[in-house]
Design a protein around this motif. Structure first.
Motif, short mmCIF file in Angstrom:
data_model
loop_
_atom_site.label_atom_id
_atom_site.label_comp_id
_atom_site.label_asym_id
_atom_site.label_seq_id
_atom_site.Cartn_x
_atom_site.Cartn_y
_atom_site.Cartn_z
N SER A 82 51.23 30.98 44.30
CA SER A 82 51.05 30.18 45.52
C SER A 82 49.58 30.04 45.88
O SER A 82 49.15 29.01 46.37
N ASP A 83 48.81 31.11 45.62
CA ASP A 83 47.37 31.06 45.91
C ASP A 83 46.69 29.98 45.08
O ASP A 83 45.86 29.22 45.58
N SER A 84 47.04 29.91 43.79
CA SER A 84 46.44 28.92 42.91
C SER A 84 46.80 27.51 43.35
O SER A 84 45.94 26.62 43.40
N LEU A 85 48.06 27.30 43.68
CA LEU A 85 48.49 25.98 44.15
C LEU A 85 47.77 25.62 45.45
O LEU A 85 47.34 24.49 45.63
N GLY A 86 47.67 26.59 46.32
CA GLY A 86 47.03 26.35 47.61
C GLY A 86 45.57 25.95 47.46
O GLY A 86 45.09 25.04 48.13
N GLU A 87 44.87 26.63 46.54
CA GLU A 87 43.45 26.31 46.31
C GLU A 87 43.28 24.90 45.77
O GLU A 87 42.42 24.14 46.22
N GLN A 88 44.13 24.53 44.79
CA GLN A 88 44.03 23.19 44.21
C GLN A 88 44.37 22.12 45.25
O GLN A 88 43.70 21.09 45.34
N LEU A 89 45.42 22.39 46.02
CA LEU A 89 45.84 21.43 47.04
C LEU A 89 44.78 21.27 48.11
O LEU A 89 44.48 20.15 48.55
N TYR A 90 44.19 22.39 48.52
CA TYR A 90 43.14 22.36 49.54
C TYR A 90 41.97 21.48 49.09
O TYR A 90 41.46 20.65 49.87
N GLU A 91 41.54 21.66 47.83
CA GLU A 91 40.40 20.89 47.32
C GLU A 91 40.69 19.39 47.34
O GLU A 91 39.83 18.58 47.69
N LEU A 92 41.91 18.99 46.96
CA LEU A 92 42.27 17.57 46.94
C LEU A 92 42.36 17.01 48.36
O LEU A 92 41.86 15.91 48.65
N ILE A 93 43.01 17.75 49.25
CA ILE A 93 43.17 17.27 50.64
C ILE A 93 41.83 17.20 51.34
O ILE A 93 41.59 16.31 52.17
N ASN A 94 40.92 18.10 50.99
CA ASN A 94 39.59 18.11 51.61
C ASN A 94 38.83 16.82 51.35
O ASN A 94 37.98 16.41 52.14
N LEU A 95 39.14 16.14 50.23
CA LEU A 95 38.47 14.88 49.90
C LEU A 95 38.79 13.78 50.91
O LEU A 95 38.03 12.82 51.05
N TYR A 96 39.92 13.92 51.60
CA TYR A 96 40.30 12.88 52.57
C TYR A 96 39.53 13.01 53.89
O TYR A 96 39.58 12.10 54.73
N ASN A 97 38.86 14.14 54.07
CA ASN A 97 38.01 14.34 55.26
C ASN A 97 38.78 14.07 56.55
O ASN A 97 38.33 13.34 57.42
N THR A 98 39.97 14.67 56.69
CA THR A 98 40.81 14.44 57.87
C THR A 98 40.40 15.29 59.06
O THR A 98 40.72 14.95 60.20
N GLY A 99 39.70 16.40 58.80
CA GLY A 99 39.41 17.33 59.88
C GLY A 99 40.53 18.35 60.08
O GLY A 99 40.43 19.24 60.91
N TYR A 100 41.62 18.19 59.31
CA TYR A 100 42.77 19.10 59.42
C TYR A 100 43.14 19.66 58.04
O TYR A 100 44.31 19.92 57.77
N THR A 101 42.15 19.82 57.17
CA THR A 101 42.45 20.22 55.78
C THR A 101 43.30 21.48 55.71
O THR A 101 44.31 21.52 54.99
N GLN A 102 42.91 22.52 56.44
CA GLN A 102 43.63 23.79 56.37
C GLN A 102 45.06 23.64 56.86
O GLN A 102 46.01 24.12 56.23
N LYS A 103 45.25 22.94 57.97
CA LYS A 103 46.59 22.79 58.54
C LYS A 103 47.49 21.96 57.63
O LYS A 103 48.65 22.29 57.42
N ILE A 104 46.95 20.86 57.10
CA ILE A 104 47.75 19.99 56.23
C ILE A 104 48.12 20.73 54.95
O ILE A 104 49.24 20.63 54.46
N THR A 105 47.17 21.51 54.40
CA THR A 105 47.47 22.29 53.21
C THR A 105 48.62 23.25 53.47
O THR A 105 49.55 23.38 52.67
N GLY A 106 48.57 23.93 54.61
CA GLY A 106 49.64 24.86 54.97
C GLY A 106 50.98 24.17 55.12
O GLY A 106 52.02 24.69 54.67
N MET A 107 50.96 22.97 55.72
CA MET A 107 52.20 22.22 55.90
C MET A 107 52.81 21.83 54.55
O MET A 107 54.02 21.97 54.33
#
Length: 227
Positions: A82-107
């Motif tokens: 889960s940690d590996s998936l979370g890290e990869q997902l976080y990096e991709l979502i961070n590219l969208y610059n939403t301001g909610y990267t951590q929350k969206i990753t968790g969701m």
């Protein structure tokens, strides 16, 4: 036709940036990055650090494809933590610059692993899920209960002021010439993101670079003629 021309133009710009460092794989890497949404590609063209991170992920994916033994989809799901998936997902979502990267990753990580894997390999599906999660977060933040609003307004404002003071000192070390302007731009982020960048130097440096780039772009725009 316009979309095809835009994609071709983005591809040419990406290739020009990638070729000097990865001449033998420039075409392959360019094709992989062109699968990302146009807005994300545009950001990468303006932010060298974002482009570098995206290239590192693309190279890792290519290396994984070339060296890993064939395995079933079920095996692949079970082998990833889960940690590996979370890290990869976080990096991709961070590219969208939403301001909610951590929350969206968790969701998104609340879904089954096979669904998360699909998001990592399907940029279109990921963008759709990110937009849905962002809308949910924005809707919930726009409709706080009366009790929550009364309790949080004062404390949130106090926290923003404290964060602002700490943030200014950190930004001044990174970009002293425009630290006040950049700090003001960063303070427009939500409290969760502000807490995050205060505790993560890498995130802070990326945020400062983005704010600096946005500031320079705004200043480079032609000013309206007031005469």
């Amino acid at each position: 036709m316009d979309n095809e021309e835009d994609l071709e133009s983005l591809g040419e710009k990406l290739y020009t940036l990638i070729y000097p460092k990865h001449a033998d794989m420039a075409s392959k890497l360019t094709g992989m990055l062109l699968e990302l949404p146009g807005a994300v590609i545009g950001q990468m063209l303006q932010d060298e650090e974002l482009l570098t991170k995206a290239l590192e992920r693309a190279l890792a994916a290519l290396h994984s494809d070339n060296t890993s033994k064939p395995q079933s989809h079920a095996d692949d799901v079970d082998s990833m933590s889960s940690d590996s998936l979370g890290e990869q997902l976080y990096e991709l979502i961070n590219l969208y610059n939403t301001g909610y990267t951590q929350k969206i990753t968790g969701m998104l990580l609340e879904q089954e692993k096979k669904v998360v894997l699909q998001l990592l390999s399907d940029p279109v599906l990921l963008e759709e899920k990110v937009n849905m999660a962002l809308k949910t977060l924005q809707d919930s933040s726009c409709r706080p209960s009366q009790e929550e609003a009364c309790a949080s307004d004062g404390s949130d404002q106090d926290e923003v002021e404290v964060i602002g003071e700490k943030l200014f000192a950190l930004v001044r070390d990174i970009e002293p010439a425009h630290c006040a302007d950049i700090t003001g731009m960063l303070l427009e982020m939500d409290l969760g993101t502000l807490r995050q960048i205060l505790s993560d130097r890498n995130m802070l440096e990326v945020a400062v670079l983005r704010a600096k780039s946005a500031r320079e772009n705004a200043q480079s725009q032609p000013q309206p003629d007031t005469n």
